[in-house]
Motif scaffolding. Structure first.
Motif, mmCIF file in Angstrom:
data_model
loop_
_atom_site.group_PDB
_atom_site.id
_atom_site.type_symbol
_atom_site.label_atom_id
_atom_site.label_comp_id
_atom_site.label_asym_id
_atom_site.label_seq_id
_atom_site.Cartn_x
_atom_site.Cartn_y
_atom_site.Cartn_z
ATOM 1 N N THR A 143 -5.672 -12.012 2.533
ATOM 2 C CA THR A 143 -6.095 -13.412 2.609
ATOM 3 C C THR A 143 -6.027 -13.927 4.042
ATOM 4 N N SER A 144 -4.969 -13.560 4.749
ATOM 5 C CA SER A 144 -4.816 -13.998 6.136
ATOM 6 C C SER A 144 -5.914 -13.431 7.029
ATOM 7 N N ALA A 145 -6.451 -12.266 6.653
ATOM 8 C CA ALA A 145 -7.503 -11.622 7.448
ATOM 9 C C ALA A 145 -8.893 -12.112 7.073
ATOM 10 N N SER A 146 -9.009 -12.838 5.983
ATOM 11 C CA SER A 146 -10.315 -13.278 5.501
ATOM 12 C C SER A 146 -10.842 -14.444 6.332
ATOM 13 N N ARG A 147 -12.148 -14.595 6.340
ATOM 14 C CA ARG A 147 -12.785 -15.681 7.069
ATOM 15 C C ARG A 147 -13.087 -16.842 6.119
ATOM 16 N N PRO A 148 -13.326 -18.040 6.666
ATOM 17 C CA PRO A 148 -13.646 -19.190 5.806
ATOM 18 C C PRO A 148 -14.839 -18.909 4.904
ATOM 19 N N GLY A 149 -14.667 -19.173 3.623
ATOM 20 C CA GLY A 149 -15.728 -18.973 2.654
ATOM 21 C C GLY A 149 -15.871 -17.563 2.138
ATOM 22 N N ALA A 150 -15.035 -16.631 2.638
ATOM 23 C CA ALA A 150 -15.177 -15.222 2.272
ATOM 24 C C ALA A 150 -14.148 -14.798 1.236
ATOM 25 N N VAL A 151 -14.537 -13.803 0.433
ATOM 26 C CA VAL A 151 -13.633 -13.141 -0.507
ATOM 27 C C VAL A 151 -13.533 -11.689 -0.067
ATOM 28 N N LEU A 152 -12.357 -11.294 0.443
ATOM 29 C CA LEU A 152 -12.128 -9.918 0.876
ATOM 30 C C LEU A 152 -11.370 -9.162 -0.200
ATOM 31 N N VAL A 153 -11.814 -7.933 -0.466
ATOM 32 C CA VAL A 153 -11.272 -7.118 -1.544
ATOM 33 C C VAL A 153 -10.841 -5.766 -0.981
ATOM 34 N N THR A 154 -9.671 -5.292 -1.390
ATOM 35 C CA THR A 154 -9.211 -3.985 -0.922
ATOM 36 C C THR A 154 -10.034 -2.871 -1.568
ATOM 37 N N GLU A 155 -9.937 -1.679 -0.986
ATOM 38 C CA GLU A 155 -10.697 -0.542 -1.491
ATOM 39 C C GLU A 155 -10.326 -0.213 -2.932
ATOM 40 N N ALA A 156 -9.024 -0.282 -3.252
ATOM 41 C CA ALA A 156 -8.587 0.029 -4.617
ATOM 42 C C ALA A 156 -9.198 -0.938 -5.625
ATOM 43 N N ALA A 157 -9.230 -2.217 -5.276
ATOM 44 C CA ALA A 157 -9.815 -3.208 -6.181
ATOM 45 C C ALA A 157 -11.324 -3.021 -6.271
ATOM 46 N N ARG A 158 -11.944 -2.704 -5.128
ATOM 47 C CA ARG A 158 -13.393 -2.465 -5.114
ATOM 48 C C ARG A 158 -13.752 -1.287 -6.029
ATOM 49 N N ASP A 159 -12.992 -0.206 -5.949
ATOM 50 C CA ASP A 159 -13.243 0.966 -6.789
ATOM 51 C C ASP A 159 -13.027 0.634 -8.260
ATOM 52 N N ALA A 160 -12.016 -0.176 -8.550
ATOM 53 C CA ALA A 160 -11.727 -0.522 -9.944
ATOM 54 C C ALA A 160 -12.829 -1.390 -10.548
ATOM 55 N N ILE A 161 -13.449 -2.224 -9.730
ATOM 56 C CA ILE A 161 -14.527 -3.084 -10.214
ATOM 57 C C ILE A 161 -15.803 -2.279 -10.427
ATOM 58 N N GLY A 162 -16.050 -1.321 -9.533
ATOM 59 C CA GLY A 162 -17.219 -0.460 -9.691
ATOM 60 C C GLY A 162 -18.508 -1.167 -9.310
ATOM 61 N N ASP A 163 -19.604 -0.627 -9.784
ATOM 62 C CA ASP A 163 -20.928 -1.132 -9.395
ATOM 63 C C ASP A 163 -21.447 -2.149 -10.404
ATOM 64 N N GLU A 164 -20.771 -3.262 -10.467
ATOM 65 C CA GLU A 164 -21.227 -4.353 -11.320
ATOM 66 C C GLU A 164 -22.462 -4.996 -10.689
ATOM 67 N N GLU A 165 -23.514 -5.195 -11.480
ATOM 68 C CA GLU A 165 -24.766 -5.710 -10.944
ATOM 69 C C GLU A 165 -24.663 -7.149 -10.446
ATOM 70 N N ARG A 166 -23.700 -7.897 -10.959
ATOM 71 C CA ARG A 166 -23.634 -9.303 -10.555
ATOM 72 C C ARG A 166 -22.913 -9.521 -9.229
ATOM 73 N N PHE A 167 -22.432 -8.430 -8.590
ATOM 74 C CA PHE A 167 -21.774 -8.549 -7.290
ATOM 75 C C PHE A 167 -22.520 -7.731 -6.240
#
Length: 367
Positions: free
Chosen positions: A315-339
């Motif tokens: 969160t501290s590394a994120s920019r205003p208006g941005a949602v930053l996600v770690t690699e582990a969370a990104r992999d767990a979410i997978g290739d969802e079409e709505r993102f």
């Protein structure tokens, strides 16, 4: 009245108001000694509806009456955050203190051990202290009018508390039941935990998110404190709105809110909704969000562990208006079409040993 010393140290208008108030209190059975020992005589009549009839008990008397060990009673009193007295024979506690000790003893009889009881008291106190402060402000605002005397305030507060006090117990009881029901539904014990015989929640895989208001500290230099408080409360309200099961609102920390979920996809949906909601409010500070998946432990309504620390740093590394996600969370979410995703680089984060690969998540454009 002069000889009683109840007007000692008062002069002018304050003395006249107290002289008007005292006979009204005496008519209600409040003794001169009780008035003399009170910090706020004007609220004594209303306080009786909250369980304070003016009688005082020592810690030893409460301990003996409840059948509760004196040392445990001291721990419970310490956890409650209320004034304590080292001398166990000093009669300074109210009937509410006495009743609370009786409930603690009943919990012990049901099989709760002392550490659990102290922890429950501590957590309930932390939540109710904030509620009490808000209710106090609302109550005083309801009875206060320009030019009101001590007697005016005493009469109005007594009338208000006479009607409000019967609602307090059912209100707290109902809210606690709702929270327990929600917790039971969202904190289901996994198959692995059942197989291992884990009766208490241990470390589990969850997704943690933090969202904070950008520039909130600097904003405090030019914005009134009550406006800052309003913004923080508004963020909390919005976070609670987007936190639908399996996403759960955990807490607010000043200008920051924390969410937890067993489903990383649901979490990403929630925080993107939160960013959208804040962006739609005119002149509302921008939000930055960090999301991490991994092991964490639930204790006393809060969460602790590596995933929590990592989400905070992201969160501290994120920019205003941005949602930053770690690699582990990104992999767990997978290739969802709505993102949609973009690689935000490998960052060196404070107190995190290795570089962390981060991805910026966005809502996919429809059509």
């Amino acid at each position: 009245m002069e000889s009683s010393g109840l007007l000692e140290g008062l002069e002018g208008d304050a003395r006249e108001q107290r002289a008007e108030l005292i006979p009204w209190l005496l008519e209600r059975g409040i003794t001169p000694e009780q008035i003399a020992n009170s910090y706020q005589p004007m609220l004594m009549a209303s306080n009786r509806f909250l369980g304070d009839d003016g009688t005082r008990y020592s810690a030893r008397q409460i301990s003996d009456a409840a059948g509760l060990d004196l040392e445990l009673l001291k721990r419970v009193q310490r956890a409650s955050g209320l004034p304590r007295f080292d001398d166990p024979d000093t009669a300074m506690y109210t009937g509410v203190d006495r009743d609370a000790a009786g409930y603690a003893k009943k919990f012990m009889d049901l099989g709760f051990h002392s550490d659990q009881i102290v922890l429950v008291v501590q957590v309930i106190t932390e939540g109710l202290a904030r509620a009490a402060e808000v209710m106090r402000f609302a109550a005083l605002e309801a009875v206060s009018q320009p030019g009101a005397t001590e007697l005016d305030l005493a009469k109005r507060s007594e009338a208000l508390l006479r009607n409000v006090s019967p609602l307090l117990g059912p209100l707290v009881d109902n809210m606690l039941r709702l929270q327990l029901l929600h917790m039971m539904e969202t904190e289901a014990v996994s198959t692995a935990e059942r197989a291992e015989g884990m009766l208490l929640p241990g470390a589990r895989d969850v997704t943690i998110a933090f969202a904070d208001l950008v520039g909130f500290t600097k904003l405090g230099e030019v914005v009134a404190p009550e406006d800052l408080e309003r913004l923080a409360h508004q963020l909390t309200d919005l976070a609670r709105e987007v936190a639908e099961p399996p996403v759960r609102y955990v807490k607010s920390i000043g200008d920051e809110v924390m969410l937890v979920s067993t489903d990383p996809t649901a979490m990403l949906d929630a925080v993107l909704d939160l960013v959208d909601a804040t962006e739609a409010i005119e002149d509302f500070p921008r939000l930055r969000v960090g999301v991490a998946s991994g092991q964490a432990v639930s204790r006393a309504g809060d969460w602790f562990g590596g995933a929590v620390n990592l989400a905070s740093r992201v969160t501290s590394a994120s920019r205003p208006g941005a949602v930053l996600v770690t690699e582990a969370a990104r992999d767990a979410i997978g290739d969802e079409e709505r993102f949609t995703w973009s690689f935000a680089g490998a960052r060196r984060l404070k107190n995190i040993k290795d570089d962390v690969k981060l991805f910026r998540a966005r809502r996919a454009k429809s059509g």
